[in-house]
Design a protein around this motif. Structure first.
Motif, PDB file in Angstrom:
ATOM      1  N   GLY A 126       0.834  -1.190   0.000  1.00 48.16           N
ATOM      2  CA  GLY A 126       0.000   0.000   0.000  1.00 48.16           C
ATOM      3  C   GLY A 126       0.867   1.238   0.000  1.00 48.16           C
ATOM      4  N   PRO A 127       0.260   2.373  -0.351  1.00 44.39           N
ATOM      5  CA  PRO A 127       1.020   3.626  -0.339  1.00 44.39           C
ATOM      6  C   PRO A 127       1.241   4.106   1.087  1.00 44.39           C
ATOM      7  CG  PRO A 127      -1.265   4.044  -0.902  1.00 44.39           C
ATOM      8  CD  PRO A 127      -1.116   2.549  -0.798  1.00 44.39           C
ATOM      9  N   ALA A 128       1.990   5.171   1.226  1.00 45.88           N
ATOM     10  CA  ALA A 128       2.228   5.770   2.541  1.00 45.88           C
ATOM     11  C   ALA A 128       0.885   6.121   3.184  1.00 45.88           C
ATOM     12  CB  ALA A 128       3.081   7.024   2.407  1.00 45.88           C
ATOM     13  N   ALA A 129       0.822   5.939   4.492  1.00 49.34           N
ATOM     14  CA  ALA A 129      -0.391   6.265   5.234  1.00 49.34           C
ATOM     15  C   ALA A 129      -0.713   7.753   5.111  1.00 49.34           C
ATOM     16  CB  ALA A 129      -0.225   5.883   6.701  1.00 49.34           C
ATOM     17  N   VAL A 130      -2.000   8.050   5.224  1.00 46.29           N
ATOM     18  CA  VAL A 130      -2.475   9.428   5.259  1.00 46.29           C
ATOM     19  C   VAL A 130      -3.076   9.621   6.651  1.00 46.29           C
ATOM     20  CG1 VAL A 130      -4.023  11.132   4.238  1.00 46.29           C
ATOM     21  CG2 VAL A 130      -3.036   9.322   2.793  1.00 46.29           C
ATOM     22  N   PRO A 131      -2.297  10.149   7.606  1.00 45.76           N
ATOM     23  CA  PRO A 131      -2.830  10.293   8.963  1.00 45.76           C
ATOM     24  C   PRO A 131      -4.177  11.010   8.960  1.00 45.76           C
ATOM     25  CG  PRO A 131      -0.508  10.827   8.919  1.00 45.76           C
ATOM     26  CD  PRO A 131      -0.943  10.680   7.483  1.00 45.76           C
ATOM     27  N   TYR A 132      -5.088  10.539   9.782  1.00 45.86           N
ATOM     28  CA  TYR A 132      -6.432  11.100   9.827  1.00 45.86           C
ATOM     29  C   TYR A 132      -6.411  12.618  10.005  1.00 45.86           C
ATOM     30  CZ  TYR A 132     -11.051  12.366  11.330  1.00 45.86           C
ATOM     31  OH  TYR A 132     -12.253  12.997  11.434  1.00 45.86           O
ATOM     32  N   LYS A 133      -5.532  13.120  10.854  1.00 49.06           N
ATOM     33  CA  LYS A 133      -5.476  14.565  11.103  1.00 49.06           C
ATOM     34  C   LYS A 133      -5.052  15.346   9.860  1.00 49.06           C
ATOM     35  CE  LYS A 133      -4.856  14.578  16.064  1.00 49.06           C
ATOM     36  NZ  LYS A 133      -4.040  15.013  17.200  1.00 49.06           N
ATOM     37  N   LYS A 134      -4.438  14.679   8.891  1.00 48.66           N
ATOM     38  CA  LYS A 134      -4.006  15.338   7.657  1.00 48.66           C
ATOM     39  C   LYS A 134      -4.831  14.887   6.456  1.00 48.66           C
ATOM     40  CE  LYS A 134       0.712  15.923   9.287  1.00 48.66           C
ATOM     41  NZ  LYS A 134       2.122  15.633   9.053  1.00 48.66           N
ATOM     42  N   LEU A 135      -5.957  14.218   6.704  1.00 52.01           N
ATOM     43  CA  LEU A 135      -6.786  13.673   5.634  1.00 52.01           C
ATOM     44  C   LEU A 135      -7.443  14.784   4.828  1.00 52.01           C
ATOM     45  CD1 LEU A 135      -7.845  10.926   4.518  1.00 52.01           C
ATOM     46  CD2 LEU A 135      -9.872  11.294   5.951  1.00 52.01           C
ATOM     47  N   THR A 136      -7.173  14.788   3.536  1.00 54.37           N
ATOM     48  CA  THR A 136      -7.835  15.700   2.592  1.00 54.37           C
ATOM     49  C   THR A 136      -8.300  14.868   1.407  1.00 54.37           C
ATOM     50  OG1 THR A 136      -5.833  16.184   1.308  1.00 54.37           O
ATOM     51  CG2 THR A 136      -6.297  17.633   3.216  1.00 54.37           C
ATOM     52  N   ALA A 137      -9.223  15.430   0.651  1.00 52.33           N
ATOM     53  CA  ALA A 137      -9.702  14.734  -0.544  1.00 52.33           C
ATOM     54  C   ALA A 137      -8.556  14.494  -1.519  1.00 52.33           C
ATOM     55  CB  ALA A 137     -10.818  15.536  -1.203  1.00 52.33           C
ATOM     56  N   GLU A 138      -7.685  15.473  -1.675  1.00 52.25           N
ATOM     57  CA  GLU A 138      -6.568  15.339  -2.608  1.00 52.25           C
ATOM     58  C   GLU A 138      -5.621  14.210  -2.180  1.00 52.25           C
ATOM     59  OE1 GLU A 138      -2.804  17.897  -4.336  1.00 52.25           O
ATOM     60  OE2 GLU A 138      -4.539  18.976  -3.561  1.00 52.25           O
ATOM     61  N   ARG A 139      -5.228  14.196  -0.905  1.00 51.96           N
ATOM     62  CA  ARG A 139      -4.310  13.159  -0.422  1.00 51.96           C
ATOM     63  C   ARG A 139      -4.928  11.769  -0.537  1.00 51.96           C
ATOM     64  NH1 ARG A 139      -2.438  16.693   4.657  1.00 51.96           N
ATOM     65  NH2 ARG A 139      -0.602  17.641   3.705  1.00 51.96           N
ATOM     66  N   LEU A 140      -6.193  11.659  -0.166  1.00 53.27           N
ATOM     67  CA  LEU A 140      -6.851  10.356  -0.250  1.00 53.27           C
ATOM     68  C   LEU A 140      -7.020   9.930  -1.704  1.00 53.27           C
ATOM     69  CD1 LEU A 140      -8.096   7.934   1.126  1.00 53.27           C
ATOM     70  CD2 LEU A 140     -10.249   9.225   1.326  1.00 53.27           C
ATOM     71  N   ALA A 141      -7.344  10.860  -2.589  1.00 52.23           N
ATOM     72  CA  ALA A 141      -7.499  10.527  -4.009  1.00 52.23           C
ATOM     73  C   ALA A 141      -6.185   9.995  -4.595  1.00 52.23           C
ATOM     74  CB  ALA A 141      -7.973  11.742  -4.801  1.00 52.23           C
ATOM     75  N   VAL A 142      -5.086  10.636  -4.257  1.00 50.90           N
ATOM     76  CA  VAL A 142      -3.772  10.181  -4.748  1.00 50.90           C
ATOM     77  C   VAL A 142      -3.482   8.776  -4.218  1.00 50.90           C
ATOM     78  CG1 VAL A 142      -1.276  10.582  -4.600  1.00 50.90           C
ATOM     79  CG2 VAL A 142      -2.826  12.482  -5.116  1.00 50.90           C
ATOM     80  N   ALA A 143      -3.741   8.556  -2.934  1.00 49.32           N
ATOM     81  CA  ALA A 143      -3.510   7.231  -2.348  1.00 49.32           C
ATOM     82  C   ALA A 143      -4.399   6.183  -3.003  1.00 49.32           C
ATOM     83  CB  ALA A 143      -3.735   7.273  -0.839  1.00 49.32           C
ATOM     84  N   LEU A 144      -5.654   6.519  -3.247  1.00 54.19           N
ATOM     85  CA  LEU A 144      -6.571   5.578  -3.903  1.00 54.19           C
ATOM     86  C   LEU A 144      -6.087   5.223  -5.305  1.00 54.19           C
ATOM     87  CD1 LEU A 144     -10.047   7.042  -2.892  1.00 54.19           C
ATOM     88  CD2 LEU A 144      -9.157   4.777  -2.292  1.00 54.19           C
TER      89      LEU A 144
END
Length: 179
Positions: A119-137
């Motif tokens: 999996g990709p690098a974690a996206v800590p919940y406190k730093k969760l944004t649509a952009e970061r999650l979209a890139v990870a997805l």
């Protein structure tokens, strides 16, 4: 749920498990925007966070419960908080995992997922944004190396006899043998 799974590409699973969130509507909007940006279908498991409790597009299914052992192998990727149980099911299923860790050992599992290449690098919940999650997805669903590594890890885990090994070790301990 069965109909949703049958009518399109494998979706991504998104849940924050037993982690409560202060603003489930805001988190739902972040998740919906990330799913839309990445072009994915999704299953939003309500969990304690209460996400997905709104009008959803037809590409998103709101779920109250399904057994992870049955559901996860049908997913393109799983996104979750990083509890050890959910992480274990993700590994077992052999699909890429994205963590949004909240606390404690969840950050360890995020680092472990990245180190294993499943999996990709974690996206800590406190730093969760649509952009970061979209890139990870997008990374989790399209990166062939992550997909191959996750599938290989799942295959290895499914071949283990964990219960048999545990019984053998307990019997050795009870017999006074060195383990």
């Amino acid at each position: 749920l069965l109909h949703f799974l049958e009518v399109g590409a494998p979706p991504v699973f998104i849940c924050f498990g037993s982690m409560p969130v202060r603003d489930p509507q805001r988190v739902t909007q972040i998740v919906l925007e990330a799913v839309q940006r990445s072009g994915q279908r999704a299953i939003l498991h309500t969990g304690w966070a209460g996400i997905g409790q709104t009008d959803l597009p037809t590409t998103v299914y709101q779920l109250d419960y399904a057994p992870y052992g049955w559901l996860f192998p049908q997913m393109a990727a799983v996104v979750h908080h990083g509890g050890s149980g959910t992480t274990g099911f993700g590994f077992w299923a052999g699909v890429p995992t994205i963590l949004a860790p909240f606390l404690f050992d969840q950050f360890y599992w995020g680092r472990r997922i990245e180190a294993l290449g499943v999996g990709p690098a974690a996206v800590p919940y406190k730093k969760l944004t649509a952009e970061r999650l979209a890139v990870a997805l997008e990374t989790a669903v399209t990166d062939p190396h992550l997909r191959q590594n996750a599938a290989a890890l799942g295959q290895r885990i499914r071949q283990e006899d964990g219960v048999g090994t545990a019984v053998r070790i307990v019997q050795q301990i009870l017999a006074g043998e060195t383990v």
